[in-house]
Design a protein around this motif. Sequence first.
Motif, PDB file in Angstrom:
ATOM      1  N   UNK A   3      15.896   3.087  -2.045  1.00  0.00           N
ATOM      2  CA  UNK A   3      15.140   1.878  -2.357  1.00  0.00           C
ATOM      3  C   UNK A   3      13.869   2.284  -3.049  1.00  0.00           C
ATOM      4  N   UNK A   4      13.593   1.679  -4.211  1.00  0.00           N
ATOM      5  CA  UNK A   4      12.341   1.895  -4.932  1.00  0.00           C
ATOM      6  C   UNK A   4      12.079   3.383  -5.163  1.00  0.00           C
ATOM      7  N   UNK A   5      13.106   4.097  -5.590  1.00  0.00           N
ATOM      8  CA  UNK A   5      13.025   5.526  -5.924  1.00  0.00           C
ATOM      9  C   UNK A   5      12.897   6.432  -4.705  1.00  0.00           C
ATOM     10  N   UNK A   6      13.063   5.889  -3.506  1.00  0.00           N
ATOM     11  CA  UNK A   6      13.083   6.703  -2.302  1.00  0.00           C
ATOM     12  C   UNK A   6      14.532   6.898  -1.855  1.00  0.00           C
ATOM     13  N   UNK A  12      14.035   8.221   6.038  1.00  0.00           N
ATOM     14  CA  UNK A  12      14.180   8.622   7.440  1.00  0.00           C
ATOM     15  C   UNK A  12      12.969   9.434   7.899  1.00  0.00           C
ATOM     16  N   UNK A  13      12.580  10.397   7.074  1.00  0.00           N
ATOM     17  CA  UNK A  13      11.484  11.293   7.446  1.00  0.00           C
ATOM     18  C   UNK A  13      10.172  10.532   7.606  1.00  0.00           C
ATOM     19  N   UNK A  14      10.006   9.473   6.826  1.00  0.00           N
ATOM     20  CA  UNK A  14       8.736   8.738   6.846  1.00  0.00           C
ATOM     21  C   UNK A  14       8.770   7.488   7.724  1.00  0.00           C
ATOM     22  N   UNK A  15       9.822   7.380   8.526  1.00  0.00           N
ATOM     23  CA  UNK A  15       9.879   6.305   9.508  1.00  0.00           C
ATOM     24  C   UNK A  15      10.120   4.931   8.923  1.00  0.00           C
ATOM     25  N   UNK A  16      10.949   4.864   7.862  1.00  0.00           N
ATOM     26  CA  UNK A  16      11.174   3.584   7.197  1.00  0.00           C
ATOM     27  C   UNK A  16      12.638   3.215   7.006  1.00  0.00           C
ATOM     28  N   UNK A  17      13.597   3.869   7.657  1.00  0.00           N
ATOM     29  CA  UNK A  17      14.999   3.596   7.305  1.00  0.00           C
ATOM     30  C   UNK A  17      15.424   2.161   7.566  1.00  0.00           C
ATOM     31  N   UNK A  18      15.019   1.580   8.699  1.00  0.00           N
ATOM     32  CA  UNK A  18      15.445   0.215   9.016  1.00  0.00           C
ATOM     33  C   UNK A  18      14.761  -0.799   8.099  1.00  0.00           C
ATOM     34  N   UNK A  19      13.459  -0.669   7.905  1.00  0.00           N
ATOM     35  CA  UNK A  19      12.739  -1.612   7.050  1.00  0.00           C
ATOM     36  C   UNK A  19      13.307  -1.599   5.633  1.00  0.00           C
ATOM     37  N   UNK A  20      13.521  -0.408   5.097  1.00  0.00           N
ATOM     38  CA  UNK A  20      14.035  -0.292   3.733  1.00  0.00           C
ATOM     39  C   UNK A  20      15.442  -0.885   3.621  1.00  0.00           C
ATOM     40  N   UNK A 173      19.648  -9.547  12.254  1.00  0.00           N
ATOM     41  CA  UNK A 173      18.820  -9.246  13.426  1.00  0.00           C
ATOM     42  C   UNK A 173      18.106  -7.915  13.176  1.00  0.00           C
ATOM     43  N   UNK A 174      16.981  -7.998  12.471  1.00  0.00           N
ATOM     44  CA  UNK A 174      16.262  -6.796  12.041  1.00  0.00           C
ATOM     45  C   UNK A 174      16.023  -5.842  13.204  1.00  0.00           C
ATOM     46  N   UNK A 175      16.261  -4.562  12.943  1.00  0.00           N
ATOM     47  CA  UNK A 175      15.940  -3.528  13.926  1.00  0.00           C
ATOM     48  C   UNK A 175      14.503  -3.049  13.747  1.00  0.00           C
ATOM     49  N   UNK A 176      13.960  -3.206  12.553  1.00  0.00           N
ATOM     50  CA  UNK A 176      12.579  -2.813  12.296  1.00  0.00           C
ATOM     51  C   UNK A 176      11.615  -3.804  12.925  1.00  0.00           C
ATOM     52  N   UNK A 177      10.349  -3.414  12.961  1.00  0.00           N
ATOM     53  CA  UNK A 177       9.316  -4.287  13.527  1.00  0.00           C
ATOM     54  C   UNK A 177       9.184  -5.580  12.733  1.00  0.00           C
ATOM     55  N   UNK A 178       9.059  -5.469  11.420  1.00  0.00           N
ATOM     56  CA  UNK A 178       8.753  -6.633  10.582  1.00  0.00           C
ATOM     57  C   UNK A 178      10.016  -7.430  10.279  1.00  0.00           C
ATOM     58  N   UNK A 179       9.892  -8.747  10.266  1.00  0.00           N
ATOM     59  CA  UNK A 179      10.997  -9.615   9.895  1.00  0.00           C
ATOM     60  C   UNK A 179      11.180  -9.588   8.374  1.00  0.00           C
ATOM     61  N   UNK A 180      12.377  -9.275   7.928  1.00  0.00           N
ATOM     62  CA  UNK A 180      12.698  -9.305   6.498  1.00  0.00           C
ATOM     63  C   UNK A 180      14.013 -10.063   6.289  1.00  0.00           C
ATOM     64  N   UNK A 181      15.147  -9.426   6.581  1.00  0.00           N
ATOM     65  CA  UNK A 181      16.441 -10.118   6.467  1.00  0.00           C
ATOM     66  C   UNK A 181      16.503 -11.341   7.370  1.00  0.00           C
ATOM     67  N   UNK A 182      15.899 -11.250   8.544  1.00  0.00           N
ATOM     68  CA  UNK A 182      15.949 -12.378   9.474  1.00  0.00           C
ATOM     69  C   UNK A 182      15.216 -13.584   8.893  1.00  0.00           C
ATOM     70  N   UNK A 183      14.074 -13.357   8.252  1.00  0.00           N
ATOM     71  CA  UNK A 183      13.303 -14.465   7.689  1.00  0.00           C
ATOM     72  C   UNK A 183      14.090 -15.168   6.590  1.00  0.00           C
ATOM     73  N   UNK A 362       0.421   6.322   4.909  1.00  0.00           N
ATOM     74  CA  UNK A 362       0.919   7.277   5.889  1.00  0.00           C
ATOM     75  C   UNK A 362       1.373   6.638   7.187  1.00  0.00           C
ATOM     76  N   UNK A 363       1.704   5.374   7.129  1.00  0.00           N
ATOM     77  CA  UNK A 363       2.160   4.631   8.307  1.00  0.00           C
ATOM     78  C   UNK A 363       3.684   4.663   8.364  1.00  0.00           C
ATOM     79  N   UNK A 364       4.238   4.579   9.565  1.00  0.00           N
ATOM     80  CA  UNK A 364       5.694   4.515   9.721  1.00  0.00           C
ATOM     81  C   UNK A 364       6.102   3.042   9.761  1.00  0.00           C
ATOM     82  N   UNK A 365       6.685   2.510   8.694  1.00  0.00           N
ATOM     83  CA  UNK A 365       6.927   1.071   8.596  1.00  0.00           C
ATOM     84  C   UNK A 365       7.817   0.492   9.691  1.00  0.00           C
ATOM     85  N   UNK A 366       8.785   1.254  10.181  1.00  0.00           N
ATOM     86  CA  UNK A 366       9.663   0.707  11.213  1.00  0.00           C
ATOM     87  C   UNK A 366       8.911   0.405  12.504  1.00  0.00           C
TER      88      UNK A 366
END
Length: 391
Positions: A3-6, A12-20, A173-183, A362-366
Motif C-alpha cells: 500500500x502506498x509504496x510500502x 509488519x515491521x512498523x506495526x501497520x499491517x491491519x490498518x493498511x 470488523x477492523x482488527x486495527x485500532x482505527x475504524x476504516x473498512x467498518x466505517x 514513528x507511531x505504530x498505526x495498528x
Amino acid sequence: MSLLNFESAELDRRGAPHTAREIAQQPQVWRTVHALVQSQRAAIDAFLQPLLALPDLRIVLTGAGSSAFIGQCLTPALLQQLGARPGIRVEAIATTDIVSNPAQCLQPGVPTLLVSFARSGNSPESLAAVELADATVGECHHLAVTCAAEGTLARRLGDRERAHVLLLPDETHDRAFAMTSSFTGMLLAAAWAFGMALPSVDTLGDAARQLLATEAARLDALNAQPFERVVVLGSNGLQGLAKEAALKVLELSDGRLVALADSPLGFRHGPKTILNDRTLVLIVLSNDSYTRRYDLDLLRELRRQGRGRIVALSTSALNAEDALAADDVLLDLPVNAPDLALAPVALVFAQCLALLASLKLGITPDNPSASGTVTRVVSGVIIHPLATPAP
C-alpha cells in the motif's frame, strides 16, 4: 500486500499491517456489502417499508465516535429522500448524548426508528441507548448495522420483534485500532438498505482503487513538508466525513497532530484562527451546484490569504477562476453524483494521509495510543441508572 509504496514486510515491521490492509481492501469490501444487502433486500424492505409509511415517524441515526459520524453523513441525504413524506423527521444523535441526556434526546409517544451503527456492538453507550430508547419512547423500532456477529448489540437485538440486525461481513470488523473498512462498510450498507440513489458499487470501488493506485506520490509530498495541524472541511453530509477524517488523523498520530473539522461556511466564524504556516487544509467540494459556490468562495479565500497548504478534493476540474492546483485531488466519480457518494471515496484519501503521517511520526498505526489512554473498544464508562438523582 502493499500500500502506498510500502511492502507487506515493512508494514509488519512498523506495526501497520491491519490498518493498511483494512484501508486497501475497501473497494472489494463495498462489493461484498452490496451483495449482502441485495441478498437481504426482501427482509430489509419488509422491516423498513411499514415504518417509513408512518406519517409521524422519527428516525434517529446513532453511534459513538466514528459511528456517530456515519449518521451525520447520512442524515441530509436520507432527509432529502424522505422529505416528500410530511411529518417524518431524520436526526443524527450520538449515543453518548442519548445516554447522558435521554430526556432531551428521546420523545415519548413518538414512533421512533433507532438506527444504531456499531463496529463491535460492545460499547456501553450503544447498548444503553437501545435500552433507554425502549424504556422512554414507547413504540421504538431498531435497525442495527454492525460488524460483529458475537457483539452484544447483535445478540441482544437479534430476536426482538421490533428489530432488524444488518450484520456485515467479518472483513468489515477492523482488527486495527482505527475504524476504516467498518466505517465505509456501515455507511454504504445503510445507504443501500434505505434505497438511496448512488453510483454503482463498481463505480465507487473503481474511484477508490484509482486513488490507492495513483495518489502515493501526492501523499508522500504532503507528508514531506511537515505539518502540525490538519483541517478538514465539508458541507452538509460531507461535514460528517470531515469529522471522521479529522479523527483518523488525531487517532493515528496519537494526538501529536491537531485535527479540526468544520463546514466551509462555519470555518470563518472563529475556527479559522487555527491556520498557520504548518497547517494542512483538506476541503471536499460538494457536487451540489448551489452548495459548491460557497465551498469555492472559501477555497479562493484560503488560497489568496496563503496560510497553510490547501488541498481540494473534487469530482470535476474547477472553473476557469479556480483551476486545479498541483496538490488537488480529482475524484473519479460522476459530476452529478450525490455528495453521499463522495464520502467513502474521499475518506480513503484521508485514511491514507493519516496512515502516512503516523508512520512518519514513528507511531505504530495498528495500536497508536502509546499511553493506553484510548482503547479500541471504549472502557471506563459507567452507565448510571436513569432514576438516580443528580448530585
